[in-house]
Design a protein around this motif. Structure first.
Motif, PDB file in Angstrom:
ATOM      1  N   ASN A  19       0.806  -1.217   0.000  1.00 19.04           N
ATOM      2  CA  ASN A  19       0.000   0.000   0.000  1.00 19.04           C
ATOM      3  C   ASN A  19       0.842   1.271   0.000  1.00 19.04           C
ATOM      4  O   ASN A  19       0.303   2.371   0.001  1.00 19.04           O
ATOM      5  CB  ASN A  19      -0.941   0.013   1.215  1.00 19.04           C
ATOM      6  N   ARG A  20       2.151   1.129   0.000  1.00 12.09           N
ATOM      7  CA  ARG A  20       3.050   2.274   0.038  1.00 12.09           C
ATOM      8  C   ARG A  20       2.769   3.243  -1.109  1.00 12.09           C
ATOM      9  O   ARG A  20       2.846   4.455  -0.939  1.00 12.09           O
ATOM     10  CB  ARG A  20       4.500   1.792  -0.037  1.00 12.09           C
ATOM     11  N   HIS A  21       2.461   2.730  -2.262  1.00  7.07           N
ATOM     12  CA  HIS A  21       2.234   3.567  -3.441  1.00  7.07           C
ATOM     13  C   HIS A  21       0.761   3.800  -3.738  1.00  7.07           C
ATOM     14  O   HIS A  21       0.418   4.320  -4.794  1.00  7.07           O
ATOM     15  CB  HIS A  21       2.951   2.959  -4.656  1.00  7.07           C
ATOM     16  N   LEU A  22      -0.093   3.440  -2.803  1.00  4.95           N
ATOM     17  CA  LEU A  22      -1.523   3.637  -2.985  1.00  4.95           C
ATOM     18  C   LEU A  22      -1.881   5.101  -3.262  1.00  4.95           C
ATOM     19  O   LEU A  22      -2.666   5.374  -4.179  1.00  4.95           O
ATOM     20  CB  LEU A  22      -2.281   3.104  -1.767  1.00  4.95           C
ATOM     21  N   PRO A  23      -1.293   6.073  -2.546  1.00  6.54           N
ATOM     22  CA  PRO A  23      -1.613   7.474  -2.884  1.00  6.54           C
ATOM     23  C   PRO A  23      -1.269   7.817  -4.326  1.00  6.54           C
ATOM     24  O   PRO A  23      -2.024   8.521  -5.002  1.00  6.54           O
ATOM     25  CB  PRO A  23      -0.762   8.291  -1.908  1.00  6.54           C
ATOM     26  N   ALA A  24      -0.147   7.304  -4.810  1.00  5.29           N
ATOM     27  CA  ALA A  24       0.266   7.598  -6.188  1.00  5.29           C
ATOM     28  C   ALA A  24      -0.751   7.041  -7.183  1.00  5.29           C
ATOM     29  O   ALA A  24      -1.125   7.724  -8.147  1.00  5.29           O
ATOM     30  CB  ALA A  24       1.655   7.002  -6.462  1.00  5.29           C
TER      31      ALA A  24
END
Length: 118
Positions: free
Chosen positions: A5-10
């Motif tokens: 989920n680290r890149h979920l905002p992206a």
């Protein structure tokens, strides 16, 4: 937050480039776009959207025109566009690092020091 989920905002910002959307629609698009192993739950999507809104990267408004309950619709802001460019830089740097790792790992597999599926 889980590593995947680290890149979920992206990804949410990227999807909002296509236009306004509510959280359920964004969650469905993510599930069809990303590998099944990510196993993104809707709660993570809504938490991330709230965080993006607190940072000013997205804005939201309640839509009540459709039948059924009101839905919060999200849109990317100028700050969100700027953040999206920063995500791109970060992801490119990470991709280069991961490519180096995979290349070195594969060298060790070819030399016999490692087995690929150990």
């Amino acid at each position: 937050m889980q590593k995947q989920n680290r890149h979920l905002p992206a990804f949410l910002l990227l999807l909002l480039l296509d236009g306004e959307a509510h959280g359920g629609t964004l969650w469905s698009k993510l599930k069809s776009l990303l590998p099944e192993q990510w196993n993104i739950d809707s709660g993570a999507v809504y938490r991330t959207l709230r965080d993006l809104e607190e940072r000013g990267a997205v804005s939201s408004q309640w839509m009540t025109e459709e039948s059924g309950p009101a839905k919060r619709v999200y849109a990317i802001t100028q700050k969100g566009l700027e953040e999206l460019y920063e995500w791109r830089k970060d992801i490119l740097m990470r991709k280069q690092s991961l490519d180096i790792f995979l290349s070195r790992f594969d060298e060790h597999v070819r030399s016999g020091r490692l087995h690929e599926d150990a």
